[in-house]
Design a protein around this motif. Structure first.
Motif, PDB file in Angstrom:
ATOM      1  N   ALA A  99       0.843  -1.203   0.000  1.00  0.00           N
ATOM      2  CA  ALA A  99       0.000   0.000   0.000  1.00  0.00           C
ATOM      3  C   ALA A  99       0.878   1.253   0.000  1.00  0.00           C
ATOM      4  CB  ALA A  99      -0.928  -0.009   1.202  1.00  0.00           C
ATOM      5  N   HIS A 100       0.511   2.191  -0.850  1.00  0.00           N
ATOM      6  CA  HIS A 100       1.247   3.448  -0.986  1.00  0.00           C
ATOM      7  C   HIS A 100       0.338   4.456  -1.680  1.00  0.00           C
ATOM      8  CE1 HIS A 100       1.758   1.503  -4.877  1.00  0.00           C
ATOM      9  NE2 HIS A 100       2.038   2.697  -5.393  1.00  0.00           N
ATOM     10  N   GLN A 101       0.858   5.649  -1.895  1.00  0.00           N
ATOM     11  CA  GLN A 101       0.113   6.681  -2.606  1.00  0.00           C
ATOM     12  C   GLN A 101       1.071   7.535  -3.420  1.00  0.00           C
ATOM     13  OE1 GLN A 101      -1.598   9.704   0.000  1.00  0.00           O
ATOM     14  NE2 GLN A 101      -0.301   8.955   1.657  1.00  0.00           N
ATOM     15  N   HIS A 102       0.510   8.286  -4.363  1.00  0.00           N
ATOM     16  CA  HIS A 102       1.290   9.179  -5.216  1.00  0.00           C
ATOM     17  C   HIS A 102       0.728  10.595  -5.102  1.00  0.00           C
ATOM     18  CE1 HIS A 102       2.843   5.645  -7.451  1.00  0.00           C
ATOM     19  NE2 HIS A 102       1.622   5.170  -7.283  1.00  0.00           N
ATOM     20  N   ASN A 103       1.565  11.579  -5.366  1.00  0.00           N
ATOM     21  CA  ASN A 103       1.103  12.965  -5.460  1.00  0.00           C
ATOM     22  C   ASN A 103       0.427  13.217  -6.800  1.00  0.00           C
ATOM     23  OD1 ASN A 103       2.205  13.593  -2.961  1.00  0.00           O
ATOM     24  ND2 ASN A 103       4.167  14.164  -3.852  1.00  0.00           N
ATOM     25  N   SER A 104       0.653  12.327  -7.748  1.00  0.00           N
ATOM     26  CA  SER A 104       0.160  12.509  -9.115  1.00  0.00           C
ATOM     27  C   SER A 104      -1.239  11.917  -9.309  1.00  0.00           C
ATOM     28  CB  SER A 104       1.140  11.868 -10.093  1.00  0.00           C
ATOM     29  OG  SER A 104       1.396  10.526  -9.714  1.00  0.00           O
ATOM     30  N   GLU A 120      -2.675  -8.954 -16.418  1.00  0.00           N
ATOM     31  CA  GLU A 120      -3.777  -8.537 -15.549  1.00  0.00           C
ATOM     32  C   GLU A 120      -3.240  -7.810 -14.324  1.00  0.00           C
ATOM     33  OE1 GLU A 120      -7.598 -10.915 -14.308  1.00  0.00           O
ATOM     34  OE2 GLU A 120      -5.915 -11.523 -13.035  1.00  0.00           O
ATOM     35  N   LEU A 121      -3.867  -6.688 -13.997  1.00  0.00           N
ATOM     36  CA  LEU A 121      -3.557  -5.904 -12.805  1.00  0.00           C
ATOM     37  C   LEU A 121      -4.660  -6.149 -11.790  1.00  0.00           C
ATOM     38  CD1 LEU A 121      -2.472  -3.510 -11.048  1.00  0.00           C
ATOM     39  CD2 LEU A 121      -3.755  -1.996 -12.582  1.00  0.00           C
ATOM     40  N   ILE A 122      -4.266  -6.468 -10.564  1.00  0.00           N
ATOM     41  CA  ILE A 122      -5.209  -6.555  -9.458  1.00  0.00           C
ATOM     42  C   ILE A 122      -4.877  -5.380  -8.555  1.00  0.00           C
ATOM     43  CG2 ILE A 122      -6.085  -7.939  -7.545  1.00  0.00           C
ATOM     44  CD1 ILE A 122      -4.788 -10.363  -9.232  1.00  0.00           C
ATOM     45  N   LEU A 123      -5.755  -4.404  -8.549  1.00  0.00           N
ATOM     46  CA  LEU A 123      -5.563  -3.164  -7.801  1.00  0.00           C
ATOM     47  C   LEU A 123      -6.410  -3.246  -6.534  1.00  0.00           C
ATOM     48  CD1 LEU A 123      -3.990  -0.532  -8.317  1.00  0.00           C
ATOM     49  CD2 LEU A 123      -6.045   0.385  -9.360  1.00  0.00           C
ATOM     50  N   ILE A 124      -5.803  -2.978  -5.386  1.00  0.00           N
ATOM     51  CA  ILE A 124      -6.513  -3.031  -4.117  1.00  0.00           C
ATOM     52  C   ILE A 124      -6.676  -1.604  -3.605  1.00  0.00           C
ATOM     53  CG2 ILE A 124      -6.530  -3.931  -1.757  1.00  0.00           C
ATOM     54  CD1 ILE A 124      -4.271  -5.613  -4.198  1.00  0.00           C
ATOM     55  N   VAL A 125      -7.937  -1.151  -3.561  1.00  0.00           N
ATOM     56  CA  VAL A 125      -8.271   0.199  -3.120  1.00  0.00           C
ATOM     57  C   VAL A 125      -9.378   0.069  -2.077  1.00  0.00           C
ATOM     58  CG1 VAL A 125      -9.133   2.467  -3.827  1.00  0.00           C
ATOM     59  CG2 VAL A 125      -7.680   1.158  -5.384  1.00  0.00           C
ATOM     60  N   ASP A 126      -9.188   0.699  -0.918  1.00  0.00           N
ATOM     61  CA  ASP A 126     -10.171   0.629   0.164  1.00  0.00           C
ATOM     62  C   ASP A 126     -10.503  -0.816   0.528  1.00  0.00           C
ATOM     63  OD1 ASP A 126     -10.333   3.434   0.303  1.00  0.00           O
ATOM     64  OD2 ASP A 126     -11.866   3.475  -1.264  1.00  0.00           O
ATOM     65  N   PRO A 161      -4.909  11.623  -6.919  1.00  0.00           N
ATOM     66  CA  PRO A 161      -3.761  11.973  -6.086  1.00  0.00           C
ATOM     67  C   PRO A 161      -4.019  11.589  -4.622  1.00  0.00           C
ATOM     68  CG  PRO A 161      -4.302  13.784  -7.557  1.00  0.00           C
ATOM     69  CD  PRO A 161      -5.408  12.760  -7.686  1.00  0.00           C
ATOM     70  N   HIS A 162      -3.013  11.000  -3.999  1.00  0.00           N
ATOM     71  CA  HIS A 162      -3.022  10.608  -2.581  1.00  0.00           C
ATOM     72  C   HIS A 162      -3.974   9.454  -2.270  1.00  0.00           C
ATOM     73  CE1 HIS A 162      -0.520  14.097  -1.987  1.00  0.00           C
ATOM     74  NE2 HIS A 162      -1.440  14.827  -2.588  1.00  0.00           N
ATOM     75  N   GLN A 163      -4.523   8.779  -3.284  1.00  0.00           N
ATOM     76  CA  GLN A 163      -5.399   7.627  -3.050  1.00  0.00           C
ATOM     77  C   GLN A 163      -4.525   6.419  -2.702  1.00  0.00           C
ATOM     78  OE1 GLN A 163      -7.907   6.603  -6.395  1.00  0.00           O
ATOM     79  NE2 GLN A 163      -9.376   5.598  -5.059  1.00  0.00           N
ATOM     80  N   VAL A 164      -4.709   5.885  -1.514  1.00  0.00           N
ATOM     81  CA  VAL A 164      -3.908   4.748  -1.056  1.00  0.00           C
ATOM     82  C   VAL A 164      -4.347   3.501  -1.832  1.00  0.00           C
ATOM     83  CG1 VAL A 164      -3.302   3.311   0.915  1.00  0.00           C
ATOM     84  CG2 VAL A 164      -3.586   5.779   1.216  1.00  0.00           C
TER      85      VAL A 164
END
Length: 102
Positions: A45-50, A60-66, A82-85
């Motif tokens: 888990a991380h975040q970007h300013n962009s 295939e991408l498995i993206l974990i959000v919330d 931006p800043h979405q973990v």
């Protein structure tokens, strides 16, 4: 991982030094990453300013959000504010073109 998925001219771009393998094209307003992720890769888990947009060109991408997993495959676009973990997992060799808007 072999970047041969991308054309020769793309592979001559500078190498990105980070959590994944990529060639990077930098402009004033956006960094573009031609990225590869080997099967079994997990990104914590991380975040970007962009403001990030990307398209899967193979695999295939498995993206974990919330805490929820979202699956993206060939031709699918994703967006991270931006800043979405978020975290990511790759169960197959995967190639993605990523746009990180500044």
């Amino acid at each position: 991982m072999n970047q041969a998925h991308f054309p020769d001219k793309i592979r001559t771009l500078p190498i990105f030094q980070g959590r994944f393998e990529a060639n990077r094209l930098t402009t004033e307003n956006v960094d573009i990453y031609f990225a590869s992720y080997s099967q079994g890769t997990e990104i914590e888990a991380h975040q970007h300013n962009s403001d990030n947009h990307g398209v899967v060109t193979q695999g295939e991408l498995i993206l974990i959000v919330d805490g929820k997993e979202e699956y993206y495959s060939l031709g699918d676009w994703y967006h991270l504010k931006p800043h979405q973990v978020h975290a990511a997992r790759f169960d197959r060799d995967t190639f993605i073109i990523e746009f990180w808007f500044k």
